[in-house]
Design an enzyme around this catalytic site. Structure first.
Site, short mmCIF file in Angstrom:
data_model
loop_
_atom_site.label_atom_id
_atom_site.label_comp_id
_atom_site.label_asym_id
_atom_site.label_seq_id
_atom_site.Cartn_x
_atom_site.Cartn_y
_atom_site.Cartn_z
N ASP A 93 45.12 49.01 41.35
CA ASP A 93 44.23 48.64 40.25
C ASP A 93 44.58 47.23 39.78
O ASP A 93 45.74 46.96 39.44
CB ASP A 93 44.39 49.64 39.10
CG ASP A 93 43.41 49.39 37.96
OD1 ASP A 93 42.64 48.42 38.03
OD2 ASP A 93 43.43 50.17 36.99
N HIS A 117 41.11 51.38 41.35
CA HIS A 117 40.47 51.66 40.06
C HIS A 117 39.38 52.71 40.25
O HIS A 117 38.61 52.65 41.21
CB HIS A 117 39.87 50.38 39.49
CG HIS A 117 39.53 50.48 38.04
ND1 HIS A 117 40.48 50.47 37.05
CD2 HIS A 117 38.34 50.60 37.40
CE1 HIS A 117 39.90 50.57 35.87
NE2 HIS A 117 38.59 50.66 36.06
N SER A 163 39.09 53.78 32.17
CA SER A 163 38.69 52.39 32.22
C SER A 163 38.24 51.94 30.83
O SER A 163 38.99 52.03 29.87
CB SER A 163 37.60 52.20 33.28
OG SER A 163 37.39 50.83 33.54
#
Length: 317
Positions: free
Chosen positions: A247, A278, A174
């Site tokens: 995601d 995610h 991320s």
């Protein structure tokens, strides 16, 4: 001409109910920690972001961990798997940057600690998990500067903890994937490979996947952070980009891979996980999470061997 119909509303990602509850709770608590003035309620965050202690003398899951000071404000946690060679000698090293929207978590966060242990054991490799400075208390480029300092520290032997570092990789998930990208850009020749796990990059306008999956469960990372320097692409070392089918940022991640290819990166591989939300990789009981660890292990070992072979061939010349 009539406007095209909008994409259908998505259903729910295929998550076990325990995982769904965990992700929902994490998202709500992350949101509650963000104040309206842009600051973060660190006390509230500490109530659910449980810290895991290092395990220098009592390895957990076959992996020992120790904390190290790099500078007066920068620390790293080293994860060393218990293998016959001992002490991490001869193993590849992965400098890892955790996710959390540039705002949340640390190398000691229990979920990050557990992920790094899994990677250290599966590859096997030494994982150097970096406690870079967080926003909003520290403005950009603080995380990039800290990332570069951590990589240089590892390359120099990690203060004696890694006297003979083998091939060195950078990786991150991320927001940490964003940091890993910029660290690789600063020292591309020193990096054997980059693993960008659902890397977070922002932009002026939402992408199709960000509109279509806006209500999908995710880690709770704040949106709106822009990538400082996305217009300055450079040729990169071999890169693995991990993309989840649920995601919201997947379009940007694939565009990132395309941009690396266009910039002349040595190799760019996109690993797709169709059922993944995610931050799916922290849910270790998911099939996609297990596959992810295997994919990273294959990538790191293959490129570590290639770098070793090139070094031997160079020595013969």
């Amino acid at each position: 001409m009539a406007a095209p119909d909008p994409p259908p509303r998505p259903g729910k990602p295929p998550l076990p109910w325990r995982a769904r509850l965990l992700v929902g709770a994490a998202s709500a608590l992350h949101a509650a920690s963000l104040r309206r003035d842009g600051t973060v309620n660190r006390f509230l965050l500490s109530l659910f972001d449980r810290a895991a202690p290092p395990t220098p003398t009592a390895p957990f899951g076959g992996v020992a961990s120790t904390d190290h000071a790099i500078t007066d404000h920068l620390r790293a946690r080293l994860f060393v798997p218990e293998i016959p060679c001992g002490g991490g000698k001869g193993l590849p090293v992965v400098v890892y940057f955790h996710g959390g929207g540039f705002v949340f978590h640390s190398a000691a966060s229990a979920q990050i600690d557990k992920l790094c242990r899994r990677l250290a054991s599966a590859i096997p490799a030494v994982i150097a998990s970096v406690d870079y400075r967080l926003a909003p208390e520290h403005r950009f480029p603080a995380p990039y500067d800290d990332g570069e300092a951590a990589l240089r520290w590892v390359l120099a032997g990690a203060g004696g903890a890694l006297p003979s570092p083998a091939a060195v990789f950078v990786a991150g998930d991320s927001a940490g994937g964003n940091v890993a990208h910029h660290v690789a850009a600063r020292l591309p020749d020193a990096v054997a490979g980059l693993v960008a796990v659902q890397p977070f990059f922002g932009g002026e306008a939402p992408t199709e996947s960000e509109l279509r999956l806006s209500a999908t469960p995710r880690s709770g990372a704040p949106s709106g952070w822009r990538d400082a320097g996305a217009d300055r692409w450079r040729a990169f070392p071999p890169t693995l980009v991990c993309v989840g089918g649920w995601d919201v940022h997947q379009d940007r991640q694939r565009a990132y891979a395309d941009a690396l290819r266009a910039a002349g990166a040595e190799e760019v591989t996109v690993a797709e996980y169709p059922d993944a939300i995610h931050a799916f990789y922290i849910l270790d009981d998911l099939a996609n999470s297990k596959k992810f660890v295997g994919d990273v292990a294959e990538f790191v070992n293959r490129h570590a061997q290639q770098r070793k072979k090139r070094a031997l061939d160079h020595a013969k010349d």
